[in-house]
Design an enzyme around this catalytic site. Structure first.
Site, PDB file in Angstrom:
ATOM      1  N   CYS A  74       5.360   1.315  14.618  1.00  0.00           N
ATOM      2  CA  CYS A  74       5.760  -0.089  14.815  1.00  0.00           C
ATOM      3  C   CYS A  74       6.822  -0.246  15.912  1.00  0.00           C
ATOM      4  O   CYS A  74       7.098  -1.356  16.348  1.00  0.00           O
ATOM      5  CB  CYS A  74       6.275  -0.678  13.513  1.00  0.00           C
ATOM      6  SG  CYS A  74       5.033  -0.698  12.229  1.00  0.00           S
ATOM      7  N   HIS A  83      10.802  -6.790  15.419  1.00  0.00           N
ATOM      8  CA  HIS A  83       9.546  -6.397  14.778  1.00  0.00           C
ATOM      9  C   HIS A  83       9.411  -7.179  13.473  1.00  0.00           C
ATOM     10  O   HIS A  83      10.346  -7.229  12.666  1.00  0.00           O
ATOM     11  CB  HIS A  83       9.575  -4.890  14.519  1.00  0.00           C
ATOM     12  CG  HIS A  83       8.461  -4.422  13.658  1.00  0.00           C
ATOM     13  ND1 HIS A  83       7.144  -4.793  13.877  1.00  0.00           N
ATOM     14  CD2 HIS A  83       8.447  -3.607  12.560  1.00  0.00           C
ATOM     15  CE1 HIS A  83       6.382  -4.225  12.961  1.00  0.00           C
ATOM     16  NE2 HIS A  83       7.142  -3.510  12.153  1.00  0.00           N
ATOM     17  N   ASN A  91       2.530  -8.018   9.138  1.00  0.00           N
ATOM     18  CA  ASN A  91       3.031  -6.951  10.023  1.00  0.00           C
ATOM     19  C   ASN A  91       1.843  -6.360  10.793  1.00  0.00           C
ATOM     20  O   ASN A  91       1.017  -5.657  10.210  1.00  0.00           O
ATOM     21  CB  ASN A  91       3.730  -5.890   9.159  1.00  0.00           C
ATOM     22  CG  ASN A  91       4.232  -4.706   9.979  1.00  0.00           C
ATOM     23  OD1 ASN A  91       3.929  -4.584  11.166  1.00  0.00           O
ATOM     24  ND2 ASN A  91       4.987  -3.835   9.339  1.00  0.00           N
TER      25      ASN A  91
HETATM   26  N1  COA Z   1       2.329  -7.344  -6.049  1.00  0.00           N
HETATM   27  C1  COA Z   1       2.929  -7.312  -7.245  1.00  0.00           C
HETATM   28  N2  COA Z   1       3.745  -6.332  -7.633  1.00  0.00           N
HETATM   29  C2  COA Z   1       3.984  -5.348  -6.763  1.00  0.00           C
HETATM   30  C3  COA Z   1       3.396  -5.311  -5.487  1.00  0.00           C
HETATM   31  C4  COA Z   1       2.535  -6.366  -5.142  1.00  0.00           C
HETATM   32  N3  COA Z   1       1.921  -6.445  -3.961  1.00  0.00           N
HETATM   33  N4  COA Z   1       3.830  -4.213  -4.844  1.00  0.00           N
HETATM   34  C5  COA Z   1       4.650  -3.568  -5.682  1.00  0.00           C
HETATM   35  N5  COA Z   1       4.740  -4.248  -6.839  1.00  0.00           N
HETATM   36  C6  COA Z   1       5.532  -3.911  -8.019  1.00  0.00           C
HETATM   37  C7  COA Z   1       5.827  -2.432  -8.106  1.00  0.00           C
HETATM   38  O1  COA Z   1       4.781  -1.740  -8.737  1.00  0.00           O
HETATM   39  C8  COA Z   1       7.084  -2.440  -8.932  1.00  0.00           C
HETATM   40  O2  COA Z   1       6.736  -2.588 -10.265  1.00  0.00           O
HETATM   41  P1  COA Z   1       7.480  -1.742 -11.420  1.00  0.00           P
HETATM   42  O3  COA Z   1       8.921  -2.175 -11.337  1.00  0.00           O
HETATM   43  O4  COA Z   1       6.771  -2.177 -12.654  1.00  0.00           O
HETATM   44  O5  COA Z   1       7.285  -0.311 -11.038  1.00  0.00           O
HETATM   45  C9  COA Z   1       7.810  -3.718  -8.509  1.00  0.00           C
HETATM   46  O6  COA Z   1       6.803  -4.543  -7.906  1.00  0.00           O
HETATM   47  C10 COA Z   1       8.920  -3.508  -7.521  1.00  0.00           C
HETATM   48  O7  COA Z   1       8.438  -2.652  -6.485  1.00  0.00           O
HETATM   49  P2  COA Z   1       9.349  -2.229  -5.280  1.00  0.00           P
HETATM   50  O8  COA Z   1       8.562  -1.303  -4.410  1.00  0.00           O
HETATM   51  O9  COA Z   1      10.664  -1.764  -5.823  1.00  0.00           O
HETATM   52  O10 COA Z   1       9.544  -3.651  -4.573  1.00  0.00           O
HETATM   53  P3  COA Z   1      10.538  -4.039  -3.413  1.00  0.00           P
HETATM   54  O11 COA Z   1      11.400  -5.143  -3.889  1.00  0.00           O
HETATM   55  O12 COA Z   1      11.181  -2.849  -2.784  1.00  0.00           O
HETATM   56  O13 COA Z   1       9.551  -4.668  -2.339  1.00  0.00           O
HETATM   57  C11 COA Z   1       8.492  -4.118  -0.261  1.00  0.00           C
HETATM   58  C12 COA Z   1       8.539  -3.876  -1.774  1.00  0.00           C
HETATM   59  C13 COA Z   1       7.400  -3.231   0.307  1.00  0.00           C
HETATM   60  C14 COA Z   1       8.158  -5.579  -0.017  1.00  0.00           C
HETATM   61  C15 COA Z   1       9.881  -3.779   0.364  1.00  0.00           C
HETATM   62  O14 COA Z   1      10.341  -2.547  -0.105  1.00  0.00           O
HETATM   63  C16 COA Z   1       9.802  -3.723   1.859  1.00  0.00           C
HETATM   64  O15 COA Z   1       9.498  -4.718   2.495  1.00  0.00           O
HETATM   65  N6  COA Z   1      10.126  -2.579   2.448  1.00  0.00           N
HETATM   66  C17 COA Z   1       9.988  -2.416   3.903  1.00  0.00           C
HETATM   67  C18 COA Z   1       8.560  -2.121   4.213  1.00  0.00           C
HETATM   68  C19 COA Z   1       8.240  -2.257   5.653  1.00  0.00           C
HETATM   69  O16 COA Z   1       8.760  -3.092   6.336  1.00  0.00           O
HETATM   70  N7  COA Z   1       7.309  -1.418   6.119  1.00  0.00           N
HETATM   71  C20 COA Z   1       6.852  -1.425   7.469  1.00  0.00           C
HETATM   72  C21 COA Z   1       7.835  -0.806   8.369  1.00  0.00           C
HETATM   73  S1  COA Z   1       7.326  -0.861  10.005  1.00  0.00           S
END
Ligand code: COA
Length: 320
Positions: free
Chosen positions: A111, A247, A277
């Site tokens: 990215c 980004h 993204n």
């Molecule tokens: N829908 C519903 N629930 C979801 C889900 C979805 N699409 N994805 C994950 N969950 C659940 C998980 O299973 C977890 O459940 P649990 O507590 O029962 O285990 C809960 O939601 C929390 O998951 P978590 O991964 O801790 O969520 P988060 O608040 O960290 O959000 C992202 C996840 C991916 C949105 C966040 O971490 C993020 O944006 N990170 C950066 C990613 C990024 O930018 N990547 C590209 C880089 S170039």
């Protein structure tokens, strides 16, 4: 000598997919996706691959710049989703647009790819090696997405964006690039396993996997740091910056960067709500939208900053 952006173009995937559409294939909801990421929709490609989206974005950028394809002397294409190991996507674009006089190669920095490619272009322009460079960010992430993994599949979209750069006397350019291969495992996608007749393993293809929270923490720390670094190298104050074009990975990451830099959120344009993204394509797609909406004025100072797999991150300061 520095580089000036003369024209922009974009080409998103052809099919609009909403959060509600995704809720039909994995256990998720519009509320969960939107509240955590700011994403409502994304465009996925059903016909065009990386090079075709890139070629279309490039045609639009060349038209916008008023430059003919034969006038280009270099094509740099940032992508993680080339259709072939070789020829490169850049060479495929060269053929599709008829840039017969250009050298062409791909850049792989996930990215951060567009920011890395832009800095590579600016360095070539500054050295006098090339005069007109087409810089493209293009990714077809939906083909390396595990559509049963709700943690990743809700985040990504397909698309391409391109800019045409020309050498210009004077002007302003500063850039920083960083990588930390030790943290590579946080965000990965296996290209092809090491199978051959000696190992007895069949070649395997992988899908994107990610530790979302680690990526989030990394981005919120490193992006402001590299923006500060670019500003200090250029001896320019934050007040002089018109826009920070980041980004588009997560609205919350952009808001956190704005807070850390103590800069108003209005200086951080966003289109993640519509596109999701699109990896290397997010910044040039957003830049193209702003250009065509007349939001950029000559001599505006803008900073573009990216982060992603590698891990990689970087920022570029340019004058429009
Ligand atoms: N829908 C519903 N629930 C979801 C889900 C979805 N699409 N994805 C994950 N969950 C659940 C998980 O299973 C977890 O459940 P649990 O507590 O029962 O285990 C809960 O939601 C929390 O998951 P978590 O991964 O801790 O969520 P988060 O608040 O960290 O959000 C992202 C996840 C991916 C949105 C966040 O971490 C993020 O944006 N990170 C950066 C990613 C990024 O930018 N990547 C590209 C880089 S170039």
């Amino acid at each position: 000598m520095t580089g000036k952006i003369k024209g922009t173009g974009a080409c998103p995937g052809d099919r609009l997919v909403t959060n509600e559409d995704l809720a039909e294939i994995v256990e998720t909801s519009d509320e969960w996706i939107y509240s955590r990421t700011g994403i409502k929709t994304r465009y996925l490609s059903t016909g065009r691959g990386t090079s075709e989206m890139a070629a279309e974005a490039s045609r639009r950028a060349l038209e916008n710049a008023g430059i003919h394809p034969e006038e280009l002397d270099l094509i740099l294409l940032a992508t993680s989703t080339p259709e072939y190991c070789f020829p490169s996507s850049a060479c495929q674009v060269q053929e599709k647009i008829g840039a017969v006089n250009a050298a062409a190669f791909d850049i792989s920095a996930a990215c951060s790819g567009f920011v890395f490619a832009l800095q590579t272009a600016c360095s070539f322009l500054a050295s006098g090696s090339f005069q007109r460079i087409l810089v493209i960010g293009a990714d077809d992430l939906s083909k390396i997405t595990d559509w049963s993994d709700r943690k990743t599949c809700v985040l990504f979209g397909d698309g391409a964006g391109a800019v045409v750069m020309e050498a210009e006397e004077g002007g302003l350019f500063r850039g920083v690039m960083h990588s930390d291969g030790r943290k590579g495992r946080v965000l990965t996608c296996l290209s092809r396993s090491e199978g051959n007749f000696l190992t007895g393993k069949k070649p395997e293809y992988g899908f994107t996997s990610m530790d979302g929270q680690e990526v989030f923490k990394f981005a919120v720390k490193k992006v402001p740091e590299c923006i500060d670094q670019v500003l200090s190298d250029a001896e320019i104050s934050k007040e002089e910056i018109r826009y920070y074009i980041l980004h588009q990975a997560n609205e919350r990451i952009i808001e956190a960067v704005s807070k850390r830099l103590k800069e108003p959120i209005e200086k951080f344009p966003m289109n993640i709500r519509e596109y999701g993204n699109t990896s290397a394509a997010t910044i040039p797609i957003l830049l193209d939208e702003m250009n065509r909406a007349g939001k950029l004025t000559r001599r505006d100072k803008i900073i573009m900053a990216g982060f992603g797999g590698g891990l990689t991150w970087g920022a570029v300061l340019l004058e429009w």
